[in-house]
Design a protein around this motif. Sequence first.
Motif, PDB file in Angstrom:
ATOM      1  N   SER A 685       0.625  -1.129  -0.109  1.00 11.85           N
ATOM      2  CA  SER A 685       0.077  -0.209   0.007  1.00 11.85           C
ATOM      3  C   SER A 685       0.795   1.308  -0.027  1.00 11.85           C
ATOM      4  O   SER A 685       0.652   2.166  -0.669  1.00 11.85           O
ATOM      5  CB  SER A 685      -0.951   0.018   1.244  1.00 11.85           C
ATOM      6  OG  SER A 685      -1.818  -1.169   1.145  1.00 11.85           O
ATOM      7  N   LEU A 686       1.856   1.428   0.634  1.00 11.87           N
ATOM      8  CA  LEU A 686       2.817   2.313   0.982  1.00 11.87           C
ATOM      9  C   LEU A 686       3.443   2.557  -0.383  1.00 11.87           C
ATOM     10  O   LEU A 686       3.729   3.718  -0.967  1.00 11.87           O
ATOM     11  CB  LEU A 686       3.651   2.342   2.223  1.00 11.87           C
ATOM     12  CG  LEU A 686       4.680   3.232   2.342  1.00 11.87           C
ATOM     13  CD1 LEU A 686       3.983   4.747   2.260  1.00 11.87           C
ATOM     14  CD2 LEU A 686       5.715   3.103   3.333  1.00 11.87           C
ATOM     15  N   ALA A 687       3.883   1.313  -1.014  1.00  9.85           N
ATOM     16  CA  ALA A 687       4.695   1.561  -2.303  1.00  9.85           C
ATOM     17  C   ALA A 687       3.743   2.239  -3.463  1.00  9.85           C
ATOM     18  O   ALA A 687       4.310   3.032  -4.200  1.00  9.85           O
ATOM     19  CB  ALA A 687       5.001   0.105  -2.716  1.00  9.85           C
ATOM     20  N   LEU A 702      10.098  -1.046  -1.965  1.00 11.55           N
ATOM     21  CA  LEU A 702       9.007  -1.762  -0.895  1.00 11.55           C
ATOM     22  C   LEU A 702       8.219  -2.625  -1.751  1.00 11.55           C
ATOM     23  O   LEU A 702       7.851  -3.768  -1.162  1.00 11.55           O
ATOM     24  CB  LEU A 702       7.995  -0.700  -0.588  1.00 11.55           C
ATOM     25  CG  LEU A 702       8.428   0.084   0.526  1.00 11.55           C
ATOM     26  CD1 LEU A 702       7.458   1.448   0.811  1.00 11.55           C
ATOM     27  CD2 LEU A 702       8.479  -0.604   1.766  1.00 11.55           C
ATOM     28  N   PHE A 703       8.047  -2.516  -3.227  1.00 14.02           N
ATOM     29  CA  PHE A 703       7.465  -3.496  -3.944  1.00 14.02           C
ATOM     30  C   PHE A 703       8.160  -4.737  -4.062  1.00 14.02           C
ATOM     31  O   PHE A 703       7.786  -5.798  -3.817  1.00 14.02           O
ATOM     32  CB  PHE A 703       7.228  -2.837  -5.375  1.00 14.02           C
ATOM     33  CG  PHE A 703       5.768  -2.456  -5.469  1.00 14.02           C
ATOM     34  CD1 PHE A 703       4.734  -2.673  -5.352  1.00 14.02           C
ATOM     35  CD2 PHE A 703       6.002  -0.955  -6.131  1.00 14.02           C
ATOM     36  CE1 PHE A 703       3.465  -1.968  -5.591  1.00 14.02           C
ATOM     37  CE2 PHE A 703       4.863  -0.308  -6.451  1.00 14.02           C
ATOM     38  CZ  PHE A 703       3.623  -0.860  -6.097  1.00 14.02           C
ATOM     39  N   LEU A 704       9.481  -4.636  -4.038  1.00 14.68           N
ATOM     40  CA  LEU A 704      10.352  -6.074  -4.201  1.00 14.68           C
ATOM     41  C   LEU A 704      10.472  -6.655  -2.819  1.00 14.68           C
ATOM     42  O   LEU A 704      10.563  -7.957  -2.979  1.00 14.68           O
ATOM     43  CB  LEU A 704      12.010  -5.634  -4.492  1.00 14.68           C
ATOM     44  CG  LEU A 704      11.999  -5.039  -6.122  1.00 14.68           C
ATOM     45  CD1 LEU A 704      13.394  -4.412  -6.370  1.00 14.68           C
ATOM     46  CD2 LEU A 704      11.548  -5.920  -7.070  1.00 14.68           C
ATOM     47  N   LYS A 705      10.376  -5.934  -1.609  1.00  7.10           N
ATOM     48  CA  LYS A 705      10.308  -6.761  -0.448  1.00  7.10           C
ATOM     49  C   LYS A 705       8.878  -7.368  -0.389  1.00  7.10           C
ATOM     50  O   LYS A 705       9.028  -8.389   0.242  1.00  7.10           O
ATOM     51  CB  LYS A 705      10.565  -5.564   0.751  1.00  7.10           C
ATOM     52  CG  LYS A 705      11.946  -4.993   0.853  1.00  7.10           C
ATOM     53  CD  LYS A 705      11.904  -4.113   2.162  1.00  7.10           C
ATOM     54  CE  LYS A 705      11.625  -4.762   3.649  1.00  7.10           C
ATOM     55  NZ  LYS A 705      12.008  -3.930   4.767  1.00  7.10           N
ATOM     56  N   ALA A 709       8.526 -11.619   0.068  1.00  6.20           N
ATOM     57  CA  ALA A 709       7.692 -12.202   1.042  1.00  6.20           C
ATOM     58  C   ALA A 709       6.633 -12.979   0.478  1.00  6.20           C
ATOM     59  O   ALA A 709       6.406 -13.817   1.044  1.00  6.20           O
ATOM     60  CB  ALA A 709       7.047 -11.036   1.992  1.00  6.20           C
ATOM     61  N   HIS A 710       5.910 -12.532  -0.546  1.00  3.98           N
ATOM     62  CA  HIS A 710       4.738 -13.294  -1.162  1.00  3.98           C
ATOM     63  C   HIS A 710       5.060 -13.112  -2.805  1.00  3.98           C
ATOM     64  O   HIS A 710       4.401 -12.344  -3.310  1.00  3.98           O
ATOM     65  CB  HIS A 710       3.447 -12.550  -0.869  1.00  3.98           C
ATOM     66  CG  HIS A 710       2.783 -13.174   0.235  1.00  3.98           C
ATOM     67  ND1 HIS A 710       1.712 -13.891   0.232  1.00  3.98           N
ATOM     68  CD2 HIS A 710       3.256 -13.341   1.600  1.00  3.98           C
ATOM     69  CE1 HIS A 710       1.562 -14.690   1.534  1.00  3.98           C
ATOM     70  NE2 HIS A 710       2.427 -14.146   2.191  1.00  3.98           N
ATOM     71  N   SER A 715      -1.026  -9.096  -8.051  1.00  7.19           N
ATOM     72  CA  SER A 715      -1.178  -7.543  -7.790  1.00  7.19           C
ATOM     73  C   SER A 715      -0.079  -6.876  -7.597  1.00  7.19           C
ATOM     74  O   SER A 715       0.327  -5.952  -7.874  1.00  7.19           O
ATOM     75  CB  SER A 715      -2.469  -7.256  -6.746  1.00  7.19           C
ATOM     76  OG  SER A 715      -2.049  -7.722  -5.449  1.00  7.19           O
ATOM     77  N   TYR A 716       0.920  -7.620  -6.602  1.00 13.40           N
ATOM     78  CA  TYR A 716       2.185  -7.147  -6.386  1.00 13.40           C
ATOM     79  C   TYR A 716       2.969  -6.951  -7.745  1.00 13.40           C
ATOM     80  O   TYR A 716       3.595  -5.928  -7.951  1.00 13.40           O
ATOM     81  CB  TYR A 716       2.960  -7.973  -5.363  1.00 13.40           C
ATOM     82  CG  TYR A 716       2.212  -8.012  -3.976  1.00 13.40           C
ATOM     83  CD1 TYR A 716       1.116  -7.265  -3.708  1.00 13.40           C
ATOM     84  CD2 TYR A 716       2.984  -8.721  -2.877  1.00 13.40           C
ATOM     85  CE1 TYR A 716       0.778  -7.444  -2.455  1.00 13.40           C
ATOM     86  CE2 TYR A 716       2.377  -8.779  -1.642  1.00 13.40           C
ATOM     87  CZ  TYR A 716       1.281  -7.986  -1.406  1.00 13.40           C
ATOM     88  OH  TYR A 716       0.798  -8.059  -0.352  1.00 13.40           O
TER      89      TYR A 716
END
Length: 769
Positions: A685-687, A702-705, A709-710, A715-716
């Motif tokens: 969300s913050l990304a 942040l997207f890559l982190k 994780a998932h 959607s990511y």
Amino acid sequence: MSTDVVSLISQVSSQQNAGPRGQQGAAVRMAEWDASLDHVIPSSLLPPFWAKFLVGFASLVCFARSYDGDFVFDDSEAIVNNKDLRAETPLGDLWHHDFWGSRLSSNTSHKSYRPLTVLTFRMNYYLSGGFHPVSFHVVNIALHGGVCVLLVDVFSVLFGGLQYTSRGRRLNLAPRSSLLAALLFAVHPVHTECVAGVVGRADLLGALFFLLSFLGYCKAFRETNKEGTHSTFWVLLSILLGAVAMLCKEQGITVLGLNAIFDILVIGKLNVLEIVRKLLRKDRSLESPGMLRTGGLLFRMTLLALGGAGVLYVRWKIMGTGPPAFTEVDNPASFADSVLVRAINYNYYYSLNAWLLLCPWWLCFDWSMGCIPLIKSVGDWRVIALAALWFCLIGLICQALCSEDSHKRRILTLGLGFLIIPFLPASNLFFRVGFVVAERVLYLPSAGYCMLLTFGFAALSKHTKKKKLIAALILGILFLNTLRCVVRSGEWRSEDHLFRSALSVCPLNAKVHYNVGKNLADKGNQTAAIRYYREAVRLNPKYVHAMNNLGNILKERNELQEAEELLSLAVQIQPDFAAAWMNLGIVQNSLKRFQAAEQSYRTAIKHRRKYPDCYYNLGRLYADLNRHVDALNAWRNATVLKPEHSLAWNNMIILLDNTGNLAQAEAVGREALELIPNDHSLMFSLANVLGKSQKYKESEALFLKAIKAHPNTASYHGNLAVLYHRWGHLDLAKKHYEISLRLDPTASGTKENYGLLRRKLGQMQKKNV
């Protein structure tokens, strides 16, 4: 006379050179009586070490299977959800909280005051580094083994009396009887709840200090064999150990009563039959009975009475005067209007407890909620059970008081005392208890039962020639009980097996069906869960928790009308049921009845002020109504009450993002990630917000982190592709669009963006050509 008996008599005679003839005669009778069990207990097992080793090993064999079990049933509330186990709770709070972590002054407190038991749970939690059930179960198994080993010494005193050598060494005049009784106790299946259920540690610890208190009281008479003398230190220490036992489990204080009976019968040598005869003859010798001449007995009785009264007073001051708030489903007999109905049902419950000791084959984790229907008239056939109980008890009491054999009188009286006295706090005679039948409260009383059973076997063996048949019967009981313990321990390893095992024992128990349904629902089997929840409601039409859970499942299955009916009925029956009010609000919101939903949410919060999930759902309602400020305030309340409430944080970020408040959305996102740094949904969300603010580098990180994780969340990858698309990294955008579509080929937005990218890439190729 057998060789073993002769050797034992000679041992007693040599160790008590100048003892009174009456004591030597009693020792001879005891040795003869104990030797009647020599067909069951061989001499090789009689040395103290091997006797205790055998008993400890038997207890381990019976319950070792439970060592790697889960936390089941009450373990969740008493351990996993109990804040008193955690380091952030001051140790001093344990002395002001009940067994479940609630303040004793609270109206909802169960009033179970067991701070020392909770302290051992806390030590378990600390030493094992968290809620790892193996360490908790291992301690329980070890405690049961310790209790069984101590009982060898306790039974030797109860059976053989208290005699010491000139060097202060206690004699065991009944080695076979004490070993057999301890073995019967070690393998009794009714103990499974205490050993395999972690909350049963209260009973185990209470029993441990109960026995230590009794043995400590026995040591008061060790120093000398002179009649009437004692060590006041050991009497006081025994009282202290009784207080410790009470701080582990309430019934621990009853050891002072057992100590008093033991003192009167064994030390004071009171003969009730003789006193009754003298009363009938109006014999003046009663004015100064021999047992009271020295004043030692009166002094010890005074110490025990004052010590017990003092301990109970301190406990009363700490706990307050208010009784626990039990409901009719917990103990229906205690709510009956008729005194006769209450008395009949209480006695029927006693007979059921006796049956569990005699035949522990039908065991259940919970006996409430209709499991045992009330007896409402003397015409009910079950009255036969309580008549049989009192017939047996009266017969035993008559033998204990009126038998000409002093040895028989002492053993029967002490056995009945051990059976009845620890059971008194659970008898409903002094105060209402919160259960109908509970196997755990039989842990200590079962020692008295094992003592009486051993005495019966010895008497039978002494007066019959078929000794091998009796030996086979005893060994058969030990084997069958061991087998039952192993099977029952396996049932306590998981909630699924435990709850299902109760269906055949208590099919009328609504709580059993509720727990089976809840377990199925947690595993995702909603169809089967609905069936059990419906049965729970059918058996108990006022079972609000079953209605609430059933309504929840029906809500998820979009059967909203029936869900609303069930939840509305639940809050009518229990108006302060906050969870049902919240769930009713969710259903009403889904039915577009927004005003009613808001009212339900507000009512839930009124009854439970600290209710973050309800504030979250209230915020969702306001968001649906475009009341954005109210929604943000509700979600902020949720995060204040529960800082790790990820959904509330996410909804705040998304709402601020959608309304164009990017700076505020970014601030909220950063605040959330500080509190929950590993939450991938918050990173996502913050990304998104940072991407829209053209902070591409930080957004990419942040997207890559989140993807790390998932990695299989479409959607990511899709939103990272959009970021690269905007940023001008078209090859990377193409790569992540393709990954996203491979994970979710139906995503229309991703398809559209990917189409735009491909056209743009095509145009660029033509331009380059």
